[in-house]
Write a protein that holds these residues in place. Structure first.
Motif, PDB file in Angstrom:
ATOM      1  N   ILE A  73      62.853  45.097  53.458  1.00  0.00           N
ATOM      2  CA  ILE A  73      61.777  45.109  52.457  1.00  0.00           C
ATOM      3  C   ILE A  73      60.534  44.353  52.942  1.00  0.00           C
ATOM      4  O   ILE A  73      59.416  44.862  52.788  1.00  0.00           O
ATOM      5  CB  ILE A  73      62.300  44.591  51.097  1.00  0.00           C
ATOM      6  CG1 ILE A  73      63.279  45.622  50.525  1.00  0.00           C
ATOM      7  CG2 ILE A  73      61.145  44.348  50.118  1.00  0.00           C
ATOM      8  CD1 ILE A  73      63.963  45.200  49.254  1.00  0.00           C
ATOM      9  N   GLY A 102      56.912  46.081  53.418  1.00  0.00           N
ATOM     10  CA  GLY A 102      55.724  45.523  52.759  1.00  0.00           C
ATOM     11  C   GLY A 102      54.606  45.241  53.751  1.00  0.00           C
ATOM     12  O   GLY A 102      53.436  45.551  53.494  1.00  0.00           O
ATOM     13  N   ILE A 118      46.794  47.484  44.345  1.00  0.00           N
ATOM     14  CA  ILE A 118      47.946  47.849  43.519  1.00  0.00           C
ATOM     15  C   ILE A 118      48.304  49.315  43.752  1.00  0.00           C
ATOM     16  O   ILE A 118      49.474  49.661  43.938  1.00  0.00           O
ATOM     17  CB  ILE A 118      47.665  47.574  42.026  1.00  0.00           C
ATOM     18  CG1 ILE A 118      47.609  46.069  41.795  1.00  0.00           C
ATOM     19  CG2 ILE A 118      48.725  48.213  41.141  1.00  0.00           C
ATOM     20  CD1 ILE A 118      47.152  45.678  40.417  1.00  0.00           C
ATOM     21  N   LEU A 167      51.021  48.076  46.515  1.00  0.00           N
ATOM     22  CA  LEU A 167      52.093  47.556  45.680  1.00  0.00           C
ATOM     23  C   LEU A 167      52.973  48.657  45.090  1.00  0.00           C
ATOM     24  O   LEU A 167      54.194  48.563  45.122  1.00  0.00           O
ATOM     25  CB  LEU A 167      51.509  46.681  44.562  1.00  0.00           C
ATOM     26  CG  LEU A 167      52.531  45.913  43.730  1.00  0.00           C
ATOM     27  CD1 LEU A 167      53.322  44.978  44.621  1.00  0.00           C
ATOM     28  CD2 LEU A 167      51.836  45.153  42.624  1.00  0.00           C
ATOM     29  N   MET A 168      52.378  49.707  44.560  1.00  0.00           N
ATOM     30  CA  MET A 168      53.174  50.782  43.946  1.00  0.00           C
ATOM     31  C   MET A 168      54.030  51.535  44.971  1.00  0.00           C
ATOM     32  O   MET A 168      55.202  51.790  44.695  1.00  0.00           O
ATOM     33  CB  MET A 168      52.280  51.742  43.152  1.00  0.00           C
ATOM     34  CG  MET A 168      51.625  51.087  41.938  1.00  0.00           C
ATOM     35  SD  MET A 168      52.765  50.161  40.892  1.00  0.00           S
ATOM     36  CE  MET A 168      53.701  51.481  40.175  1.00  0.00           C
ATOM     37  N   LEU A 197      55.241  50.266  47.656  1.00  0.00           N
ATOM     38  CA  LEU A 197      56.288  49.317  48.008  1.00  0.00           C
ATOM     39  C   LEU A 197      57.360  49.272  46.919  1.00  0.00           C
ATOM     40  O   LEU A 197      58.559  49.294  47.223  1.00  0.00           O
ATOM     41  CB  LEU A 197      55.707  47.919  48.232  1.00  0.00           C
ATOM     42  CG  LEU A 197      56.729  46.842  48.606  1.00  0.00           C
ATOM     43  CD1 LEU A 197      57.384  47.178  49.939  1.00  0.00           C
ATOM     44  CD2 LEU A 197      56.079  45.481  48.638  1.00  0.00           C
ATOM     45  N   LEU A 198      56.959  49.238  45.668  1.00  0.00           N
ATOM     46  CA  LEU A 198      57.932  49.230  44.580  1.00  0.00           C
ATOM     47  C   LEU A 198      58.758  50.511  44.567  1.00  0.00           C
ATOM     48  O   LEU A 198      59.967  50.481  44.311  1.00  0.00           O
ATOM     49  CB  LEU A 198      57.224  49.029  43.235  1.00  0.00           C
ATOM     50  CG  LEU A 198      56.629  47.633  43.007  1.00  0.00           C
ATOM     51  CD1 LEU A 198      55.889  47.580  41.681  1.00  0.00           C
ATOM     52  CD2 LEU A 198      57.706  46.566  43.068  1.00  0.00           C
ATOM     53  N   PHE A 199      58.107  51.639  44.845  1.00  0.00           N
ATOM     54  CA  PHE A 199      58.841  52.898  44.903  1.00  0.00           C
ATOM     55  C   PHE A 199      59.880  52.876  46.015  1.00  0.00           C
ATOM     56  O   PHE A 199      61.035  53.276  45.820  1.00  0.00           O
ATOM     57  CB  PHE A 199      57.869  54.066  45.110  1.00  0.00           C
ATOM     58  CG  PHE A 199      58.560  55.370  45.337  1.00  0.00           C
ATOM     59  CD1 PHE A 199      59.133  56.057  44.277  1.00  0.00           C
ATOM     60  CD2 PHE A 199      58.653  55.909  46.610  1.00  0.00           C
ATOM     61  CE1 PHE A 199      59.788  57.267  44.487  1.00  0.00           C
ATOM     62  CE2 PHE A 199      59.305  57.110  46.825  1.00  0.00           C
ATOM     63  CZ  PHE A 199      59.871  57.790  45.761  1.00  0.00           C
ATOM     64  N   VAL A 253      61.282  50.268  47.380  1.00  0.00           N
ATOM     65  CA  VAL A 253      62.330  49.312  47.019  1.00  0.00           C
ATOM     66  C   VAL A 253      63.310  49.954  46.034  1.00  0.00           C
ATOM     67  O   VAL A 253      64.531  49.784  46.149  1.00  0.00           O
ATOM     68  CB  VAL A 253      61.717  48.014  46.456  1.00  0.00           C
ATOM     69  CG1 VAL A 253      62.776  47.134  45.811  1.00  0.00           C
ATOM     70  CG2 VAL A 253      60.996  47.253  47.552  1.00  0.00           C
ATOM     71  N   ALA A 254      62.789  50.707  45.067  1.00  0.00           N
ATOM     72  CA  ALA A 254      63.663  51.387  44.106  1.00  0.00           C
ATOM     73  C   ALA A 254      64.542  52.431  44.807  1.00  0.00           C
ATOM     74  O   ALA A 254      65.739  52.541  44.508  1.00  0.00           O
ATOM     75  CB  ALA A 254      62.830  52.044  43.010  1.00  0.00           C
TER      76      ALA A 254
END
Length: 174
Positions: A82, A86, A106, A110-111, A113-115, A117-118
């Motif tokens: 992760i 990032g 963002i 950020l989005m 990266l969050l995707f 990670v999910a």
């Protein structure tokens, strides 16, 4: 002279017996593999031991191995994968050059990266469940190789439906 026909009969009888013995002794490849697997499982769980301790020891051992693998998978993902994702996304999005506003950071860093990670979390959960089920299957194979019946509290799930049972079980008003 009467010995010659007798010798021919003996040799042909021996040849026929040898051919029949070879046919009987030769097993199909699948049966040989299954027999070897069963023998291997019997060696893993010898039936000479008293009680269920051997099966419980193997079940505990397999569960510990799976939990250790799960921990390593989650730890390496959290500490190595992760952060590298990032950093790569931060560099590729332009956020590292200061060219993006807060909203752009963002949206572009950020989005995604969050995707990712999910997606990684879902993939890890699938792998972890697969390993847990593998340990359960191995425990059942060891128990079956010993010829033990399941405990009274454990029941096998049945997916078969009875004749009167439909897709849903609900009361119908009269």
């Amino acid at each position: 002279m009467p010995t010659e026909p007798l010798e021919k009969t003996e040799t042909t009888a021996l040849a026929n017996t040898a051919a029949t013995a070879k046919k009987i002794m030769a097993k199909p490849v699948k049966e040989q593999k299954d027999a070897k697997l069963r023998a291997g499982w019997r060696r893993l769980a010898p039936s000479g031991e008293a009680g269920r301790s051997s099966v419980m020891v193997w079940a505990g051992f397999l569960r510990v191995i799976v939990l250790l693998a799960d921990y390593l998978l989650a730890f390496i993902t959290a500490v190595v994968i992760i952060p590298l994702l990032g950093a790569w996304l931060h560099q590729q999005s332009g956020a590292s050059r200061g060219a993006l506003s807060a909203d752009g950071t963002i949206a572009m860093w950020l989005m995604p990266l969050l995707f990712l990670v999910a997606v990684l979390a879902v993939g890890e959960i699938v792998v972890m469940r697969g390993m847990w089920r593998w340990a359960t299957r191995m425990t059942v194979k060891i128990r079956d190789a010993r010829g033990e019946a399941p405990r009274a509290g454990v029941t096998a799930k049945s997916t078969a439906r009875t004749a009167g049972q439909g897709r849903t079980n609900r009361k119908r008003s009269k």
